[in-house]
Design a protein around this motif. Structure first.
Motif, PDB file in Angstrom:
ATOM      1  N   SER A   1       1.029  -1.674   0.168  1.00 24.80           N
ATOM      2  CA  SER A   1      -0.265   0.126  -0.012  1.00 24.80           C
ATOM      3  C   SER A   1       0.817   1.005  -0.231  1.00 24.80           C
ATOM      4  CB  SER A   1      -0.835  -0.163   1.188  1.00 24.80           C
ATOM      5  OG  SER A   1      -0.627  -0.074   2.590  1.00 24.80           O
ATOM      6  N   PHE A   2       1.769   0.961  -0.680  1.00 28.69           N
ATOM      7  CA  PHE A   2       2.912   2.294  -0.455  1.00 28.69           C
ATOM      8  C   PHE A   2       2.703   3.311  -1.254  1.00 28.69           C
ATOM      9  CE2 PHE A   2       7.194   4.543  -1.596  1.00 28.69           C
ATOM     10  CZ  PHE A   2       6.787   4.834  -2.732  1.00 28.69           C
ATOM     11  N   SER A   3       1.297   3.616  -1.817  1.00 28.93           N
ATOM     12  CA  SER A   3       0.765   4.371  -2.201  1.00 28.93           C
ATOM     13  C   SER A   3       0.037   5.621  -1.877  1.00 28.93           C
ATOM     14  CB  SER A   3       0.684   4.145  -3.793  1.00 28.93           C
ATOM     15  OG  SER A   3      -0.963   3.622  -3.397  1.00 28.93           O
ATOM     16  N   SER A   4      -0.228   4.623  -0.989  1.00 27.87           N
ATOM     17  CA  SER A   4      -1.253   5.373   0.304  1.00 27.87           C
ATOM     18  C   SER A   4      -0.343   6.334   1.540  1.00 27.87           C
ATOM     19  CB  SER A   4      -2.359   4.256   0.674  1.00 27.87           C
ATOM     20  OG  SER A   4      -1.503   3.607   2.307  1.00 27.87           O
ATOM     21  N   TYR A   5       1.104   6.078   1.527  1.00 30.45           N
ATOM     22  CA  TYR A   5       1.857   6.650   2.591  1.00 30.45           C
ATOM     23  C   TYR A   5       2.659   8.079   1.809  1.00 30.45           C
ATOM     24  CZ  TYR A   5       2.126   2.453   5.057  1.00 30.45           C
ATOM     25  OH  TYR A   5       1.986   1.616   5.972  1.00 30.45           O
TER      26      TYR A   5
ATOM     27  N   ARG B   1      17.362  22.538  -6.062  1.00 32.78           N
ATOM     28  CA  ARG B   1      18.354  21.993  -6.413  1.00 32.78           C
ATOM     29  C   ARG B   1      18.199  20.208  -6.287  1.00 32.78           C
ATOM     30  NH1 ARG B   1      22.261  21.659  -3.223  1.00 32.78           N
ATOM     31  NH2 ARG B   1      21.756  22.349  -0.964  1.00 32.78           N
ATOM     32  N   PHE B   2      17.375  20.156  -5.114  1.00 30.33           N
ATOM     33  CA  PHE B   2      16.713  18.627  -5.531  1.00 30.33           C
ATOM     34  C   PHE B   2      15.766  18.431  -5.374  1.00 30.33           C
ATOM     35  CE2 PHE B   2      19.530  17.761  -1.212  1.00 30.33           C
ATOM     36  CZ  PHE B   2      20.362  18.394  -2.016  1.00 30.33           C
ATOM     37  N   THR B   3      15.158  17.266  -6.617  1.00 38.46           N
ATOM     38  CA  THR B   3      14.375  17.112  -6.558  1.00 38.46           C
ATOM     39  C   THR B   3      13.183  15.922  -6.363  1.00 38.46           C
ATOM     40  OG1 THR B   3      13.771  18.194  -8.340  1.00 38.46           O
ATOM     41  CG2 THR B   3      12.302  16.797  -8.478  1.00 38.46           C
ATOM     42  N   ILE B   4      11.776  15.646  -5.115  1.00 37.93           N
ATOM     43  CA  ILE B   4      11.110  14.495  -4.958  1.00 37.93           C
ATOM     44  C   ILE B   4      10.684  13.596  -6.216  1.00 37.93           C
ATOM     45  CG2 ILE B   4       9.885  15.211  -3.308  1.00 37.93           C
ATOM     46  CD1 ILE B   4      10.441  13.087  -1.280  1.00 37.93           C
ATOM     47  N   SER B   5      10.279  12.745  -5.813  1.00 38.00           N
ATOM     48  CA  SER B   5       9.655  11.799  -6.618  1.00 38.00           C
ATOM     49  C   SER B   5       8.980  10.756  -6.506  1.00 38.00           C
ATOM     50  CB  SER B   5      10.190  11.832  -8.426  1.00 38.00           C
ATOM     51  OG  SER B   5      11.295  11.527  -8.714  1.00 38.00           O
ATOM     52  N   ARG B   6       8.060   9.540  -6.734  1.00 37.90           N
ATOM     53  CA  ARG B   6       8.169   8.771  -5.888  1.00 37.90           C
ATOM     54  C   ARG B   6       7.326   7.646  -7.622  1.00 37.90           C
ATOM     55  NH1 ARG B   6       3.915   8.912  -1.909  1.00 37.90           N
ATOM     56  NH2 ARG B   6       3.611   6.965  -2.048  1.00 37.90           N
ATOM     57  N   ASP B   7       7.527   6.485  -7.666  1.00 42.47           N
ATOM     58  CA  ASP B   7       7.306   5.256  -8.204  1.00 42.47           C
ATOM     59  C   ASP B   7       6.049   4.704  -7.775  1.00 42.47           C
ATOM     60  OD1 ASP B   7       6.552   3.887 -10.512  1.00 42.47           O
ATOM     61  OD2 ASP B   7       8.733   3.905 -11.912  1.00 42.47           O
ATOM     62  N   ASN B   8       5.357   4.623  -7.895  1.00 37.86           N
ATOM     63  CA  ASN B   8       4.259   3.561  -7.239  1.00 37.86           C
ATOM     64  C   ASN B   8       4.277   2.374  -7.946  1.00 37.86           C
ATOM     65  OD1 ASN B   8       3.910   5.965  -5.618  1.00 37.86           O
ATOM     66  ND2 ASN B   8       2.018   6.382  -6.210  1.00 37.86           N
TER      67      ASN B   8
ATOM     68  N   ASN C   1       7.224   1.273  -6.163  1.00 42.68           N
ATOM     69  CA  ASN C   1       7.468   1.137  -4.165  1.00 42.68           C
ATOM     70  C   ASN C   1       8.412   2.053  -4.292  1.00 42.68           C
ATOM     71  OD1 ASN C   1       4.735  -0.622  -4.397  1.00 42.68           O
ATOM     72  ND2 ASN C   1       5.421  -2.104  -3.143  1.00 42.68           N
ATOM     73  N   THR C   2       8.944   2.874  -4.890  1.00 42.49           N
ATOM     74  CA  THR C   2      10.418   3.177  -4.472  1.00 42.49           C
ATOM     75  C   THR C   2      10.015   4.927  -4.889  1.00 42.49           C
ATOM     76  OG1 THR C   2      11.143   1.423  -5.414  1.00 42.49           O
ATOM     77  CG2 THR C   2      12.257   3.422  -6.149  1.00 42.49           C
ATOM     78  N   VAL C   3      10.747   5.417  -3.624  1.00 35.72           N
ATOM     79  CA  VAL C   3      10.934   6.976  -3.695  1.00 35.72           C
ATOM     80  C   VAL C   3      12.122   7.155  -3.809  1.00 35.72           C
ATOM     81  CG1 VAL C   3      11.426   7.633  -1.385  1.00 35.72           C
ATOM     82  CG2 VAL C   3       9.883   9.593  -2.801  1.00 35.72           C
ATOM     83  N   TYR C   4      12.435   9.109  -4.781  1.00 33.64           N
ATOM     84  CA  TYR C   4      13.587   9.049  -5.409  1.00 33.64           C
ATOM     85  C   TYR C   4      14.023  10.569  -4.534  1.00 33.64           C
ATOM     86  CZ  TYR C   4      13.388   5.503  -8.819  1.00 33.64           C
ATOM     87  OH  TYR C   4      12.416   4.025  -9.384  1.00 33.64           O
ATOM     88  N   LEU C   5      15.402  10.472  -4.725  1.00 32.77           N
ATOM     89  CA  LEU C   5      15.466  12.191  -4.187  1.00 32.77           C
ATOM     90  C   LEU C   5      16.768  12.469  -5.276  1.00 32.77           C
ATOM     91  CD1 LEU C   5      15.236  14.289  -2.564  1.00 32.77           C
ATOM     92  CD2 LEU C   5      17.582  13.800  -1.564  1.00 32.77           C
TER      93      LEU C   5
END
Length: 125
Positions: A28-32, A70-77, A80-84
């Motif tokens: 349920s990663f996408s709900s966090y 300078r930084f970008t946060i993103s996610r790939d539901n 189940n991964t988040v990036y910086l």
């Protein structure tokens, strides 16, 4: 709790870039709400960025003033991964970077119940 594993840290020269990844075990990663925090030696853990769950195709992000632009946060539901993505790195960005999962977007690390083990980012001059 969500199991989180960070990767991608390392040593880079000032002005360089790194991309951190955080893989989550929870289906349920996408709900966090996902966040990145960092802690330098002798300092408290500080907020870097958060990304709220998507509403439709929108992702809502928030950044510390020190990293904004300078930084970008993103996610790939699906993964189940988040990036910086960290660009134009500065010596003062040197710290252990932690991935965290929580129920609501917050700048306070105490509002996040699940944490990764951390990954070291060192920026040399």
């Amino acid at each position: 709790q969500v199991q989180l594993v960070e990767s991608g840290g390392g040593l880079v020269q000032a002005g360089g870039f790194l991309r951190l990844s955080c893989a989550a075990s929870e289906r349920s990663f996408s709900s966090y709400v996902m966040g990145w925090f960092r802690q330098a030696p002798g300092k408290e853990r500080e907020f870097v960025a958060t990304i709220r769950r998507s509403a439709g195709f929108a992702s809502y992000t928030n950044y510390a003033d020190s990293v904004k632009g300078r930084f970008t946060i993103s996610r790939d539901n699906a993964k189940n991964t988040v990036y910086l993505q960290m660009n134009s790195l500065k010596v003062e960005d040197t710290a252990v970077y932690y991935c965290a999962a929580g129920a609501r977007a917050s700048l306070d690390p105490r509002d996040f119940g699940s944490w990764g083990q951390g990954t070291q980012v060192t920026v040399s001059s």
